[in-house]
Design a protein around this motif. Structure first.
Motif, PDB file in Angstrom:
ATOM      1  N   ILE A  61      37.676  39.690  44.041  1.00  0.00           N
ATOM      2  CA  ILE A  61      38.418  39.236  42.872  1.00  0.00           C
ATOM      3  C   ILE A  61      37.558  39.471  41.638  1.00  0.00           C
ATOM      4  O   ILE A  61      38.038  39.957  40.609  1.00  0.00           O
ATOM      5  CB  ILE A  61      38.791  37.751  43.006  1.00  0.00           C
ATOM      6  CG1 ILE A  61      39.765  37.567  44.178  1.00  0.00           C
ATOM      7  CG2 ILE A  61      39.392  37.217  41.714  1.00  0.00           C
ATOM      8  CD1 ILE A  61      40.132  36.125  44.459  1.00  0.00           C
ATOM      9  N   MET A  74      42.631  29.896  41.373  1.00  0.00           N
ATOM     10  CA  MET A  74      43.294  30.178  42.647  1.00  0.00           C
ATOM     11  C   MET A  74      44.622  29.423  42.708  1.00  0.00           C
ATOM     12  O   MET A  74      44.661  28.212  42.492  1.00  0.00           O
ATOM     13  CB  MET A  74      42.433  29.717  43.824  1.00  0.00           C
ATOM     14  CG  MET A  74      41.100  30.411  43.999  1.00  0.00           C
ATOM     15  SD  MET A  74      41.210  32.165  44.395  1.00  0.00           S
ATOM     16  CE  MET A  74      42.111  32.117  45.942  1.00  0.00           C
ATOM     17  N   GLY A  79      39.683  31.972  48.768  1.00  0.00           N
ATOM     18  CA  GLY A  79      38.649  32.844  48.243  1.00  0.00           C
ATOM     19  C   GLY A  79      37.283  32.308  48.617  1.00  0.00           C
ATOM     20  O   GLY A  79      37.164  31.227  49.190  1.00  0.00           O
ATOM     21  N   CYS A 102      37.646  29.836  39.603  1.00  0.00           N
ATOM     22  CA  CYS A 102      36.652  30.779  40.114  1.00  0.00           C
ATOM     23  C   CYS A 102      35.455  30.889  39.188  1.00  0.00           C
ATOM     24  O   CYS A 102      34.334  31.091  39.627  1.00  0.00           O
ATOM     25  CB  CYS A 102      37.262  32.164  40.276  1.00  0.00           C
ATOM     26  SG  CYS A 102      38.647  32.236  41.399  1.00  0.00           S
ATOM     27  N   ALA A 118      38.498  37.607  47.831  1.00  0.00           N
ATOM     28  CA  ALA A 118      39.726  37.048  48.391  1.00  0.00           C
ATOM     29  C   ALA A 118      39.629  37.134  49.907  1.00  0.00           C
ATOM     30  O   ALA A 118      39.473  38.219  50.451  1.00  0.00           O
ATOM     31  CB  ALA A 118      40.932  37.827  47.890  1.00  0.00           C
ATOM     32  N   ALA A 122      45.992  36.689  48.041  1.00  0.00           N
ATOM     33  CA  ALA A 122      45.859  35.546  47.151  1.00  0.00           C
ATOM     34  C   ALA A 122      46.578  35.774  45.837  1.00  0.00           C
ATOM     35  O   ALA A 122      46.687  36.911  45.361  1.00  0.00           O
ATOM     36  CB  ALA A 122      44.383  35.264  46.889  1.00  0.00           C
ATOM     37  N   VAL A 124      46.364  34.575  41.923  1.00  0.00           N
ATOM     38  CA  VAL A 124      45.373  34.033  41.016  1.00  0.00           C
ATOM     39  C   VAL A 124      45.949  34.009  39.610  1.00  0.00           C
ATOM     40  O   VAL A 124      46.529  35.003  39.165  1.00  0.00           O
ATOM     41  CB  VAL A 124      44.094  34.901  41.041  1.00  0.00           C
ATOM     42  CG1 VAL A 124      43.085  34.405  40.035  1.00  0.00           C
ATOM     43  CG2 VAL A 124      43.495  34.932  42.438  1.00  0.00           C
TER      44      VAL A 124
END
Lengths: 262, 262
Positions: A61, A74, A79, A102, A118, A122, A124
């Motif tokens: 990511i 997230m 993650g 994150c 990830a 996912a 985000v």
DNA sequence: CGTTCCCTTGACACCGATCAACTCTGGTGG
DNA sequence: CCACCAGAGTTGATCGGTGTCAAGGGAACG
């Protein structure tokens, strides 16, 4: 995985199929445990999730050294923060669940000193830096709540150091499972002490400072002791008290707010 | 240890014997590395150090579960965050150097989820919660700087996880020494790659997830390789590059601001 | 001048790493 | 529908880094 079916409702997993801001509710749930959020606060949080990006599993990511333009939140999927060591081995330093940020630090620290991966497919949310930094001014209670989340993250890091530094393999695994159980519960993703755990044994090993082989053997012990069932990416804790006892797990470090105490 | 001799100046250790706010300069030095502090900012920091308390070595500054009334700031001496595990063993999760805060989180999280120990005789500034919380409002640049310090602490925690999880004993010790070297330098307590390191081998062991016996043997290796001299509570790094290479040390995680780059 | 820490050393045990093969599963394409 | 394949999980044999236990030495301190 089950994605936005607009009109019809799947009776099996009703939670999963809300329109897309669903993931954002994880954040709302988490912060509600720490602070007394007004409806306006919650709306402000939901408003953050307007821009969403999807990532495939096993894909970065954010890479180490990057200077992301946005803050990443997230929404769905798992993650991990990780760092690769000189000899090529990898250490995971945190698991990121829906509702976790994150990289709130980047606006201040400048660049990532670790990567973010990830673990599953996912979703985000991408949030402009200034939208985060101005939040506390407009909604002080939210500022407090975000500050709380950061401090809890820090407490979790400390507990990982203790776990890796001073516990043996079985206790380490047990402790990790207890932590994830508590955190997943906090965001409403646990039912009957059962929740998604989409981690390969290799990933668990990299989080606990062990090898995949040893994690495998350790899991078999936990299963033999009727503490857990782990199969098909789903973990069921058969004996919550027993697992906590084995792990020496005390959830005080998660600092659930008064509102959240069951 | 050497305390406030008012008028006469000791020519040997001139730094130590300034009137008492001396320790506070450590904080000023540290934060100056991250932000462009005005003289007023620095004065505001110094003003925080009005109330000072002394602690004897090997004594708790704050115990786990306490809810301290004040924020504690290390001025002189060394401290450690620690947690005691079920089986009685201890894990240290951070070393606190002059200029480090012990418990900025308490106002938000409520109670300590770990203890803080004075490793040496120490001077600690006691600061009322609200004086900290109102700082960012009055002096935004200071707020940024404090935020930076918190985030660096977090980065250090992550690097400890990596260190304990994925490195062998010699590299672990080397990495710790590199980190302390960098941090002590940042607050101006290093001269010629030499600095006070008042840690027993047991304390080092508890920080690195090792046993004292093994730390002892490991130190002997580092000495035999002419990397360090450690004697009488003082560490000299003979070969900085060599030690960094062994440790796989990259100081990027300390995020020294632009101003601090040599 | 004894006591108390702390450091040091040696012998041995054990947890977890390593290496290597094999199984199982789910997915893919013929 | 089945053969194949890649990724994950499983198993066994062996190695090695650290832990453990126990004893001795040295320096600081009262």
């Amino acid at each position: 995985m089950a994605a936005r079916q607009p009109a019809r409702v799947d009776p099996i997993e009703p939670v999963r199929i809300k329109p897309h801001p669903a993931g954002c509710e994880r954040l709302v749930a988490k912060l509600s445990a720490a602070a007394d959020l007004a409806e306006e606060d919650k709306e402000a949080l939901r408003a953050l999730c307007s821009q969403v990006r999807e990532f495939a599993g096993k894909r970065d990511i954010i890479g180490e050294g990057e200077k992301p333009e946005n803050v990443h939140l997230m929404l769905e999927g798992w993650g991990a923060r990780y760092k690769v060591v000189e000899d090529g081995s990898r250490q995971i330093t945190a698991f990121l669940l829906p509702g976790d940020f994150c990289d709130v630090h980047v606006p201040i620290l400048g660049e990532m000193d670790h990567g973010i991966l990830a673990l599953t497919a996912a979703k985000v949310a991408l949030i402009a830096h200034d939208r985060i930094t101005e939040l506390p001014r407009k909604r002080p209670e939210l500022g407090r709540a975000l500050w709380w989340a950061t401090l809890v993250d820090e407490a979790v890091l400390r507990s990982w150091i203790v776990n890796i530094g001073r516990r043996e393999a079985a206790q380490r695994v047990a402790h990790l499972f207890c932590e994830l159980h508590a955190r997943m519960k906090l965001v409403g993703l646990v039912e009957d002490d059962q929740f998604d755990l989409p981690l390969t044994q290799e990933v668990i090993a990299d989080a606990l400072g062990l090898t995949p082989v040893h994690v495998n053997r350790t899991l078999q012990h936990l299963r033999a002791d009727n503490l857990i069932v782990l199969k098909g990416g789903e973990l069921t804790i058969l004996d919550v008290e027993g697992l906590k006892r084995l792990a020496g797990f005390d959830d005080n470090y998660l600092h659930r707010g008064l509102l959240a105490r069951e």
